[in-house]
Design an enzyme around this catalytic site. Sequence first.
Site, PDB file in Angstrom:
ATOM      1  N   ASP A  53       0.930  -1.061   0.122  1.00 16.52           N
ATOM      2  CA  ASP A  53       0.000   0.102  -0.104  1.00 16.52           C
ATOM      3  C   ASP A  53       0.838   1.242  -0.224  1.00 16.52           C
ATOM      4  OD1 ASP A  53      -2.406  -1.314   0.166  1.00 16.52           O
ATOM      5  OD2 ASP A  53      -2.236  -1.352   2.470  1.00 16.52           O
ATOM      6  N   ASP A 105      -4.778  -3.714   4.921  1.00 16.15           N
ATOM      7  CA  ASP A 105      -5.148  -3.808   6.327  1.00 16.15           C
ATOM      8  C   ASP A 105      -6.595  -3.715   6.523  1.00 16.15           C
ATOM      9  OD1 ASP A 105      -6.151  -1.495   5.088  1.00 16.15           O
ATOM     10  OD2 ASP A 105      -4.895   0.293   5.881  1.00 16.15           O
ATOM     11  N   ASP A 114      -9.456  -6.554   2.029  1.00 17.09           N
ATOM     12  CA  ASP A 114      -7.919  -7.145   1.860  1.00 17.09           C
ATOM     13  C   ASP A 114      -7.888  -8.378   2.012  1.00 17.09           C
ATOM     14  OD1 ASP A 114      -7.300  -4.378   0.753  1.00 17.09           O
ATOM     15  OD2 ASP A 114      -6.626  -3.708   2.647  1.00 17.09           O
ATOM     16  N   ASP A 116      23.872 -31.728  19.389  1.00 19.67           N
ATOM     17  CA  ASP A 116      22.814 -30.514  19.263  1.00 19.67           C
ATOM     18  C   ASP A 116      22.935 -29.216  19.683  1.00 19.67           C
ATOM     19  OD1 ASP A 116      21.342 -32.566  18.792  1.00 19.67           O
ATOM     20  OD2 ASP A 116      20.535 -33.509  20.797  1.00 19.67           O
TER      21      ASP A 116
END
Length: 843
Positions: free
Chosen positions: A300, A576, A580, A674
């Site tokens: 936007d 938003d 949308d 690990d």
Amino acid sequence: MPTTDSTTGLDPAVAAQRLSEEGPNELGISQRRTLRDMAWDVVTEPMFLLLLGAGAIYLAMGDAHEALILLGFVVIIMAITVLQERRTDNALNALRDLSSPRALALRGGTLVRIAGRDVVREDLLMIAEGDRIPADGKLLQAHELAANESMLTGESEPVAKQPADKVFAGTLVVSGQGLLKVTTVGRHTELGRIGQSLDTIALQASPLREEMARLTRKLVVIGLSLCALLVALFWALRGDWLQAVLAGITLAMGVLPQELPVIMIIFLALAARRLAAQQVLTRRLNAIETLGQTTVLCVDKTGTLTQNRMAVAALCIAGQELDVQNLPAAADGSALPDAFHELLEYAVLASEIEPHDPMEQAFHRMAADHLVDTEHLHPAWSLAREYELSPQLLAMSHLWRDGTSAHDTVATKGAPEAVADLCHLPDAERAAVSAQAARLADRGLRVLGVAKARHRTQDTWPDAQHDFDFEWLGLVALADPLRPEVPQAVAQCRQAGIRVVMITGDHPRTARAIAAQAGIANDRVITGDELTQMPPQELANQVRQVSVFARIKPHQKLALVEALKAQGEVVAMTGDGVNDAPALKAAHIGIAMGRRGTDVAREAAALVLLHDDFAAIVLAIHRGRQTFANLRQAMVYTLAVHVPIIGLALLPVLFGLPLVLAPLHIAFLELVIDPACSIVFEAEEGAADLMQQPPRAADEPLLSARHILLSVLQGSVVTAAVVGLYAWLLGQPAHAATASTAAFVVLVAANAALILPSRSSQTRWRSLWAGLTPVSLWVAGGTLAALAAITTVPWLANAFRFVPLSPLHWFMALLAGLLLTVVFAANKRWLQPTAPALHPSPA
């Protein structure tokens, strides 16, 4: 007990006390794993069962001491695994808390945005279209309010709400706005009683997870086959079935890839936690892996590229333009020429009474500065009817009633062409308006048209705005400055091979001006009307080239996303509003605005920008690329260190040598592997040129054949060094225990040394030491210290069946292990010409 004041809301101190006494606004269905759940998961893991099996065999062989030592390692491994799980779970729980519905609460006379879980009884909440209601309550005010209660009732039609009506947690406001007083929270709400949960963040199925599952299954099959082969060979050659089973368990412990899925989940969860620290909430973890593949970023304009801090910049009437940015404030209207009073008056009347939109707030601020002591403000008027903005008509109208006049007043604002159409302007006037709007838009201003109408009070209100007899008033232009960080962020995207596409509802010329300021290609601008008329093939051609789309209606965003996806692009999309949501869901990565976005948009999105900051999107893409690169290097390392374990289990049996590894040794190696994988590699900063490389191909695997080849090659080098030294020492006067001790020292030192070249895909020699993190140094140092302890401390060395080494043997073993770093780096350089995937060239 203090009560809630209808004008100031709940006192913050009372709210904090109530939250402490009554608990958070959660539904009472715990999704958090307890320590007992984690411990049970560890107990049922293959590694744990193999350790128990090995201990049982030692007991059967009469070696209770060895069995007890193994049990001690079982406890250590369980503790480390549970702590690691707890860390990952805490990261996910923090994300769950952030992703709960947000609420706009009136506390102490101030509107504050709080987490839904912090809502308490008697809170006053402002709710508006697109909000997910966080608690049950009673409406004190309602303006054109309707809620979708289908999740409670199954009825899909919105329910109109009036003051004094009840609303329920979890339902969605689909239109209007209102003021809600909370009556019940948490598990006492209707939703809580039904037992549903909205607070769910889980790892979704993804290509990376599926790839990891396939690799794990293949390694399990290979490992079990090798174990069966080893047991059969050992039994056939040495005739001791208990020792044969023990050797098989040792090999199984070293081969089974239980680390792989755990490492992946840890990397994604911690990456999400790091993103949250940068104000980017990850709602779906698999979005992190997709971030590195993003090729098109659709954004936007308002609030994403710009600051969303609008101010009225110019007023235009009949071709006359007034620059108001430097106009001094004067409440009596003296600073603002009389001719422009009516235009500002109707811009305010066409706005909400308590606006949340920055544009409408700008109108109210200017009116407060220039119209307070004039007849152009009407606080006593009541808003009788509102005509909403729609995709078909980009204008909104308010119908006001003063209670005494025979006529109602109608105020309208919207896109200049839409308002001009409502006013039925002649062609010449329409052209003049269009030209004036274009000139303002060329300066990057947002331009609105304003009009007025009168309607007889006793007449029925029309259903459509077109039925009013509007009179054109003029144009209002608003400035919304570009965010200062946007040009650099757009340039970073361009360097990273990502095309930024701006999609806005603004005037095409405004869009072009802002795009030029941001550095977005704007040779051509396509409007929503042009988009509607394009055949599919032309649309496909245009989306490849055009990067600015203006006057786009929300439903057209979905068409653009689908067109880009059809071209093979990996699309990230910001949004938003309620409308949308389809585009956000259809995009590979939907990005919702946290501050101005609706709950619906946030729920449809994979990421939420908590500060609506465009630069945060670029940071998220960098984090996605970094996480994938680090995960790849961790997997290459993990596979490599398992190769010598297989070799040291099989080769001594084949050549009739004493066994080197026992289950206890494998347990120690697991404690080394690990932390190296999940701590060292996850903390790496990654290559400095990550954002200068092109996006990763959508079909690029985590581990290609060349990565696996590198792992096997590196592991084979370690195997050759360990077995070679072991065999050589057995041929010397040294005792067999000395040989196995020295071989184990070489193995551990080589695994620690392998961390250096495995930290990145760089092949330069200086990259071995560049960027070493404190975590790397701590893990390497801790590994060598633990190795020294189990080979020199008598009671530990006895447990591992090690003997003290002479200084010469120590030096030889450590030197052999650490010098392999040179061979590891040479292997990477040797594979580099035929393996560009190991380090893609910068874009």
